[in-house]
Design an enzyme around this catalytic site. Sequence first.
Site, PDB file in Angstrom:
ATOM      1  N   ASN A   7       8.233  -6.027   1.236  1.00  0.00           N
ATOM      2  CA  ASN A   7       8.768  -5.088   0.248  1.00  0.00           C
ATOM      3  C   ASN A   7       9.991  -4.424   0.878  1.00  0.00           C
ATOM      4  O   ASN A   7       9.865  -3.532   1.709  1.00  0.00           O
ATOM      5  CB  ASN A   7       7.683  -4.058  -0.092  1.00  0.00           C
ATOM      6  N   ARG A  91       8.349  -8.442  -3.090  1.00  0.00           N
ATOM      7  CA  ARG A  91       8.310  -7.528  -4.224  1.00  0.00           C
ATOM      8  C   ARG A  91       9.738  -7.346  -4.731  1.00  0.00           C
ATOM      9  O   ARG A  91      10.644  -7.030  -3.963  1.00  0.00           O
ATOM     10  CB  ARG A  91       7.751  -6.177  -3.781  1.00  0.00           C
ATOM     11  N   HIS A 180       5.747  -0.503 -11.951  1.00  0.00           N
ATOM     12  CA  HIS A 180       4.394  -0.495 -11.367  1.00  0.00           C
ATOM     13  C   HIS A 180       3.534  -1.606 -11.972  1.00  0.00           C
ATOM     14  O   HIS A 180       2.303  -1.522 -11.957  1.00  0.00           O
ATOM     15  CB  HIS A 180       3.634   0.831 -11.645  1.00  0.00           C
ATOM     16  N   LEU A 209      -0.940   7.260 -10.509  1.00  0.00           N
ATOM     17  CA  LEU A 209      -0.382   8.588 -10.227  1.00  0.00           C
ATOM     18  C   LEU A 209      -0.033   8.700  -8.752  1.00  0.00           C
ATOM     19  O   LEU A 209      -0.927   8.761  -7.897  1.00  0.00           O
ATOM     20  CB  LEU A 209      -1.397   9.671 -10.619  1.00  0.00           C
ATOM     21  N   GLY A 210       1.260   8.682  -8.455  1.00  0.00           N
ATOM     22  CA  GLY A 210       1.706   8.803  -7.066  1.00  0.00           C
ATOM     23  C   GLY A 210       2.975   9.624  -7.046  1.00  0.00           C
ATOM     24  O   GLY A 210       3.185  10.469  -7.922  1.00  0.00           O
ATOM     25  N   ARG A 241      10.875  13.634 -10.283  1.00  0.00           N
ATOM     26  CA  ARG A 241      11.565  13.108 -11.484  1.00  0.00           C
ATOM     27  C   ARG A 241      11.106  13.846 -12.736  1.00  0.00           C
ATOM     28  O   ARG A 241       9.938  14.192 -12.855  1.00  0.00           O
ATOM     29  CB  ARG A 241      11.267  11.616 -11.665  1.00  0.00           C
ATOM     30  N   GLU A 384      -1.203  -3.584  -4.422  1.00  0.00           N
ATOM     31  CA  GLU A 384      -0.077  -4.393  -4.896  1.00  0.00           C
ATOM     32  C   GLU A 384       0.177  -5.583  -3.970  1.00  0.00           C
ATOM     33  O   GLU A 384       0.522  -6.668  -4.423  1.00  0.00           O
ATOM     34  CB  GLU A 384       1.178  -3.514  -5.002  1.00  0.00           C
TER      35      GLU A 384
HETATM   36  P1  ADP Z   1       4.271   6.311  -3.952  1.00  0.00           P
HETATM   37  O1  ADP Z   1       4.533   6.476  -5.409  1.00  0.00           O
HETATM   38  O2  ADP Z   1       5.407   6.740  -3.085  1.00  0.00           O
HETATM   39  O3  ADP Z   1       3.660   4.977  -3.584  1.00  0.00           O
HETATM   40  P2  ADP Z   1       1.627   7.355  -3.397  1.00  0.00           P
HETATM   41  O4  ADP Z   1       0.933   6.498  -4.390  1.00  0.00           O
HETATM   42  O5  ADP Z   1       1.345   7.114  -1.961  1.00  0.00           O
HETATM   43  O6  ADP Z   1       3.174   7.420  -3.637  1.00  0.00           O
HETATM   44  O7  ADP Z   1       1.218   8.867  -3.751  1.00  0.00           O
HETATM   45  C1  ADP Z   1       1.747   9.950  -3.080  1.00  0.00           C
HETATM   46  C2  ADP Z   1       1.186  11.217  -3.710  1.00  0.00           C
HETATM   47  O8  ADP Z   1      -0.241  11.227  -3.520  1.00  0.00           O
HETATM   48  C3  ADP Z   1       1.704  12.512  -3.094  1.00  0.00           C
HETATM   49  O9  ADP Z   1       2.127  13.388  -4.114  1.00  0.00           O
HETATM   50  C4  ADP Z   1       0.503  13.093  -2.407  1.00  0.00           C
HETATM   51  O10 ADP Z   1       0.496  14.457  -2.472  1.00  0.00           O
HETATM   52  C5  ADP Z   1      -0.641  12.555  -3.251  1.00  0.00           C
HETATM   53  N1  ADP Z   1      -1.889  12.644  -2.500  1.00  0.00           N
HETATM   54  C6  ADP Z   1      -2.286  11.954  -1.417  1.00  0.00           C
HETATM   55  N2  ADP Z   1      -3.487  12.384  -0.993  1.00  0.00           N
HETATM   56  C7  ADP Z   1      -3.855  13.401  -1.815  1.00  0.00           C
HETATM   57  C8  ADP Z   1      -4.983  14.282  -1.900  1.00  0.00           C
HETATM   58  N3  ADP Z   1      -5.992  14.203  -1.046  1.00  0.00           N
HETATM   59  N4  ADP Z   1      -5.004  15.201  -2.890  1.00  0.00           N
HETATM   60  C9  ADP Z   1      -3.975  15.307  -3.755  1.00  0.00           C
HETATM   61  N5  ADP Z   1      -2.901  14.512  -3.735  1.00  0.00           N
HETATM   62  C10 ADP Z   1      -2.829  13.579  -2.783  1.00  0.00           C
END
Ligand code: ADP
Length: 398
Positions: A7, A91, A180, A209-210, A241, A384
């Site tokens: 990636n 990717r 995604h 949700l990330g 965003r 992924e």
């Molecule tokens: P990306 O979209 O960059 O791949 P990720 O899927 O790794 O991102 O998600 C990152 C998000 O996940 C961050 O906002 C982080 O705060 C949240 N996150 C990770 N662990 C926790 C947790 N234990 N509680 C709440 N949010 C979390």
Amino acid sequence: MLILVVNCGSSSIKYKLMDMEQETVLLSGLAERIGIAGSRIKQESQAGKELVLEQDLPNHKVALETILKCITDQTYGAISDISMIKAVGHRVVHGGEEFNKSVLINDELIKVLEELSDLAPLHNPPNVVGIKTCREILPGIPHVAVFDTAFHQSIPKHAFMYGIPYQYYEKYKIRKYGFHGTSHKYVSGRAAEILGKSVEELKIIVCHLGNGSSITAVGNGVSVDTTMGFTPLAGLPMGTRTGDIDPAIVTFLMEKENLSIDETNNLLNKQSGVLGISGISSDFRDLEDAANQGNERAELALSMFAYSINKWIGAFTAALGGLDVVVFTGGIGENSKDMRARVLKGLAYTGLEIDEEKNNSRGKEVIISKPGSPITAMVVPTNEELMIARETKVLATR
Ligand code: ADP
């Protein structure tokens, strides 16, 4: 069969070496700050051996060559020779309307990908550099492109068109693409598998949700609609965003604040979302801590996020003509029991009851609704890379 999944971003390369007989990860790594001072590679093998290599990585070619050395390192690596790698899965963020599935890479395809860079100027160019470089240093084996947009090519035209003059769809291909896709495809398929059903017989809503977040409606095993659009800026408010806003806000702010196009893009992509609302952080862990200590804007950001998810679930239930399963994935979906609970409480009107005990888990496959709920809620960690490796294996062994 050993497959390398790559990636390639503008200044980073994530990689995983997978053994596809057992679908296991032999090692995974990340090259960071390529072309910037302080570059390094971090790698961890299945055996738990961690390598941190601080070394100048002036460009992607040097970075990939160094990655291959790390993979074959006697102490920290997983294989003795790069000839053991039988295929590479790449990717690729944007496949435009050209690709509704993964494809074997050849010279002609690279030209098409270069043409598509217009649609994803930040993402596709580094993806193409990665592909070209990997083909140079790993010649004679199949290379496969797996697109983030491909899964969403099944979205019907009435759902992917925007209400702007039709000519701009023809001239610039402005339409909803969605992103995604590899994650949504993996997670919906895995959810069905866990429930012992075929994905075709379920109406599923996947909440990825990330840092970037998107929700997809999956019916008959295909994407019916998704929240991200022409770019990954649309849909839910995200870490930084905006998500969906009234488009007139953009020109209003440009005029009032005298913003250039670059400044506007930066505002919408980097300073907005839950960071912009809370003024604290884009990281949901920070926001949950602050909200628990009584910070009102952190609480507002979390409520806006949960409310938006609930609104989309409602909209996509209508798009699907019903709902059987809601799945949470991505860093927040997999780890935040609080956010899952907020969302599921908002679905109480459907009769869905959350199992608080089951929900009290992180990063695991688990059903978090009570037995007998009309809608099943579950957590399925995304994978992924596995999906990319599977699609690569299929095309490489054809
Ligand atoms: P990306 O979209 O960059 O791949 P990720 O899927 O790794 O991102 O998600 C990152 C998000 O996940 C961050 O906002 C982080 O705060 C949240 N996150 C990770 N662990 C926790 C947790 N234990 N509680 C709440 N949010 C979390």
